[in-house]
Design an enzyme around this catalytic site. Structure first.
Site, PDB file in Angstrom:
ATOM      1  N   GLY A  14       0.840  -1.212   0.000  1.00 43.69           N
ATOM      2  CA  GLY A  14       0.000   0.000   0.000  1.00 43.69           C
ATOM      3  C   GLY A  14       0.868   1.253   0.000  1.00 43.69           C
ATOM      4  NE  ARG A  75      -2.247  -4.425  -1.025  1.00 44.96           N
ATOM      5  CZ  ARG A  75      -1.703  -3.805   0.024  1.00 44.96           C
ATOM      6  NH1 ARG A  75      -0.585  -4.253   0.541  1.00 44.96           N
ATOM      7  NH2 ARG A  75      -2.289  -2.758   0.580  1.00 44.96           N
ATOM      8  CG  ASP A 106       3.109  -6.644   7.548  1.00 54.01           C
ATOM      9  OD1 ASP A 106       2.622  -6.224   6.481  1.00 54.01           O
ATOM     10  OD2 ASP A 106       2.418  -7.057   8.496  1.00 54.01           O
ATOM     11  CB  THR A 130       2.684   0.644   6.172  1.00 54.73           C
ATOM     12  OG1 THR A 130       1.313   0.343   6.484  1.00 54.73           O
ATOM     13  CG2 THR A 130       3.516   0.378   7.418  1.00 54.73           C
ATOM     14  CB  ILE A 131      -1.381   4.606   6.409  1.00 58.72           C
ATOM     15  CG1 ILE A 131      -2.296   3.452   6.008  1.00 58.72           C
ATOM     16  CG2 ILE A 131      -1.028   5.477   5.215  1.00 58.72           C
ATOM     17  CD1 ILE A 131      -3.711   3.892   5.642  1.00 58.72           C
ATOM     18  CG  ASP A 132      -1.724  -0.524   7.896  1.00 63.51           C
ATOM     19  OD1 ASP A 132      -2.590   0.324   7.623  1.00 63.51           O
ATOM     20  OD2 ASP A 132      -1.543  -1.553   7.223  1.00 63.51           O
ATOM     21  CG  ASP A 134       1.502  -2.725  10.664  1.00 67.93           C
ATOM     22  OD1 ASP A 134       2.407  -2.103  10.075  1.00 67.93           O
ATOM     23  OD2 ASP A 134       0.743  -3.516  10.089  1.00 67.93           O
ATOM     24  CG  MET A 174      -7.974   1.907   5.440  1.00 70.80           C
ATOM     25  SD  MET A 174      -6.890   2.277   4.040  1.00 70.80           S
ATOM     26  CE  MET A 174      -7.905   1.704   2.692  1.00 70.80           C
ATOM     27  NE  ARG A 176      -2.534  -5.170   5.603  1.00 68.61           N
ATOM     28  CZ  ARG A 176      -2.965  -5.457   4.376  1.00 68.61           C
ATOM     29  NH1 ARG A 176      -3.772  -6.460   4.178  1.00 68.61           N
ATOM     30  NH2 ARG A 176      -2.585  -4.761   3.337  1.00 68.61           N
ATOM     31  CD  GLU A 192     -18.649  11.239  21.858  1.00 68.61           C
ATOM     32  OE1 GLU A 192     -18.269  11.072  20.678  1.00 68.61           O
ATOM     33  OE2 GLU A 192     -18.637  12.349  22.421  1.00 68.61           O
TER      34      GLU A 192
HETATM   35  O1  F6P Z   1      -1.563  -1.504   4.549  1.00 65.23           O
HETATM   36  C1  F6P Z   1      -2.162  -0.307   4.162  1.00 65.23           C
HETATM   37  C2  F6P Z   1      -3.630  -0.505   3.925  1.00 65.23           C
HETATM   38  O2  F6P Z   1      -4.176   0.748   3.536  1.00 65.23           O
HETATM   39  C3  F6P Z   1      -4.410  -1.086   5.086  1.00 65.23           C
HETATM   40  O3  F6P Z   1      -4.727  -0.150   6.059  1.00 65.23           O
HETATM   41  C4  F6P Z   1      -5.628  -1.640   4.353  1.00 65.23           C
HETATM   42  O4  F6P Z   1      -6.193  -2.708   5.088  1.00 65.23           O
HETATM   43  C5  F6P Z   1      -5.047  -2.128   3.057  1.00 65.23           C
HETATM   44  O5  F6P Z   1      -3.834  -1.416   2.864  1.00 65.23           O
HETATM   45  C6  F6P Z   1      -5.921  -1.944   1.858  1.00 65.23           C
HETATM   46  O6  F6P Z   1      -5.265  -2.494   0.759  1.00 65.23           O
HETATM   47  P1  F6P Z   1      -5.691  -2.304  -0.749  1.00 65.23           P
HETATM   48  O7  F6P Z   1      -5.435  -0.877  -1.127  1.00 65.23           O
HETATM   49  O8  F6P Z   1      -4.845  -3.241  -1.490  1.00 65.23           O
HETATM   50  O9  F6P Z   1      -7.153  -2.599  -0.797  1.00 65.23           O
END
Ligand code: F6P
Length: 328
Positions: A14, A75, A106, A130-132, A134, A174, A176, A192
Site C-alpha cells: 500500500g 502487491r 510487512d 505504511t499508514i498502519d 504496525d 484503515m 489492517r 465517544e
Molecule cells: O496496509 C495499508 C492498507 O491501507 C491497510 O490499512 C488496508 O487494510 C489495506 O492497505 C488496503 O489495501 P488495498 O489498497 O490493497 O485494498
C-alpha cells in the site's frame, strides 16, 4: 565488506504519504556518494518484469509534496515464488545492481528478507512505509501521521453534521490488524468510543456508554471502528447497536482509501528524508537485512527478521485508558 556501486529503490504494498520524500532522499544521498541509482516501477512486480530506469538528481525534483509514489506500487504474489525471486535476482545482476532499498510494510519486508537470505550478494535495507504503523523497531512508520491527520479532518466534519442532527456515527478507519490510526484519531477528535483489534470491546458496554451519554447529555457521538476490529466492520457493529438503541439516529461512514492519499505532513516529509538518507548510509557501511526506523527521535537499525517477528505491535494501554476517561 562488499563494495556498493549501484543501488535500486522500490516502493511496494500500500502506498503511504512520505514515500516520495523518502525516494528523493535515497536518490540524492546515493548520488552524493557517487553511487548509481535505479528506480524500479511497481515494486517487486517491476523487479520481475525488468521495469527499471536510471535516476538522477533531477528525477526526484518537486516531489516532496506529492502523495502516492512516483515509482508506483503493487502487491505482487509472484515474488513469493522461487521462480519469481530468481527472475528478480537475474534482472538485478544483469544491471550490476548490488543493493536494494525496499520501502513498504510487512509484506514488503517479508519478501525482502526471504530474497536477501537466498541471494546474499544483494544487500537489502527496508524502510517502514505504511499508514498502519504496525512495524516493530520504528515508533512511527511513514504515512501514519498524514493518514491520521486526514482522518481527523474528516471526522471533525462529520462531528459538525452529527451534532446538528443529534446523531451517532460509526466511522470505520484503515489499519489492517492495527488500531493505531483509530486510537490517535479517536483521542484527537474526542471520539465517544474507539473499537480496536488490540482490545476487545464488550458491545453491551458500548451500548451502555452510548445510552448514558447520548440519551442524557450529548448532542452527538462518534464511534471509531478500526477495520481489523473483531466484531466486524462499522456496518455490522452499527446494526447490532441499532437494534438496542432504536430511538437513536445512527449513521455509518467508511473512510476508505482517501486515508492513503494527500500531501505528506511535515512530519512524514522529514521522516521520509531521514529514513531514505539513513538507508543509503547503512548500505555504504555494509549493512544488509536491516530496517531503518525511528526510535526516541533517533534513526536506528533493526534486523528485518526482528521487525517482522517481534511485532505484534503493541498499542499504548495508557492511551486507550485515557481516551476512554476523556470521552465521558
Ligand atoms: O496496509 C495499508 C492498507 O491501507 C491497510 O490499512 C488496508 O487494510 C489495506 O492497505 C488496503 O489495501 P488495498 O489498497 O490493497 O485494498
Amino acid at each position: 565488506m562488499q563494495k556498493i556501486s549501484k543501488i535500486a529503490v522500490l516502493t511496494s504494498g500500500g502506498d503511504a504519504p512520505g514515500m516520495n520524500p523518502c525516494i528523493r532522499a535515497v536518490v540524492r544521498t546515493a548520488i552524493y556518494n557517487n553511487l548509481n541509482v535505479v528506480g524500479i516501477k511497481q515494486g517487486y512486480k517491476g523487479l520481475i518484469e525488468n521495469d527499471m530506469y536510471n535516476m538522477d538528481k533531477r528525477s526526484v525534483s518537486n516531489i516532496l509534496n506529492l502523495g502516492g509514489t512516483i515509482l508506483k506500487t503493487a502487491r505482487c504474489l509472484e515474488f513469493r515464488t522461487d521462480e519469481g525471486m530468481e527472475t528478480a535476482y537475474k534482472n538485478l545482476k544483469d544491471q550490476n545492481i548490488d543493493a536494494l532499498v525496499a520501502i513498504g510494510g510487512d509484506g514488503t519486508f517479508t519478501g525482502a528478507l526471504r530474497f536477501s537470505k537466498k541471494y546474499t550478494d544483494i544487500a537489502v535495507i527496508g524502510v517502514p512505509g505504511t499508514i498502519d504503523n504496525d512495524l516493530y523497531g520504528s515508533t512511527y512508520t511513514l504515512g501514519f501521521d498524514t493518514a491520521t491527520n486526514t482522518v481527523i479532518e474528516a471526522i471533525d466534519k462529520i462531528r459538525d453534521t452529527a451534532d446538528a442532527h443529534d446523531r451517532v456515527f460509526f466511522i470505520e478507519v484503515m489499519g489492517r490488524d492495527s488500531g493505531a490510526i483509530a486510537l490517535r484519531a479517536g483521542i484527537s477528535c474526542g471520539a465517544e468510543a474507539i473499537l480496536l483489534p488490540e482490545k476487545e470491546t464488550a458491545i453491551k458496554d458500548l451500548i451502555a456508554d452510548l445510552k448514558d451519554g447520548h440519551l442524557t447529555s450529548k448532542s452527538s457521538s462518534i464511534v471509531i471502528v478500526a477495520e481489523g476490529d473483531k466484531h466486524g466492520g462499522a456496518y455490522d457493529i452499527a446494526k447490532i447497536v441499532g437494534k438496542e438503541l432504536a430511538n437513536i439516529d445512527i449513521k455509518v461512514t467508511i473512510l476508505g482509501h482517501l486515508q492513503r492519499g494527500g500531501s505528506p505532513s511535515s512530519f512524514d516529509r522529514v521522516l521520509g528524508s531521514r529514513l531514505g538518507y539513513a538507508a543509503v548510509n547503512a548500505l555504504l557501511k555494509g549493512e544488509s537485512q536491516k530496517m531503518v526506523g525511528l526510535r526516541a527521535n533517533e534513526i536506528l537499525l533493526t534486523d528485518l527478521e526482528e521487525a517482522l517477528t517481534s511485532h505484534e505491535f503493541k498499542l499504548e494501554e495508557d492511551l486507550m485508558e485515557m481516551a476512554h476517561i476523556l470521552s465521558i
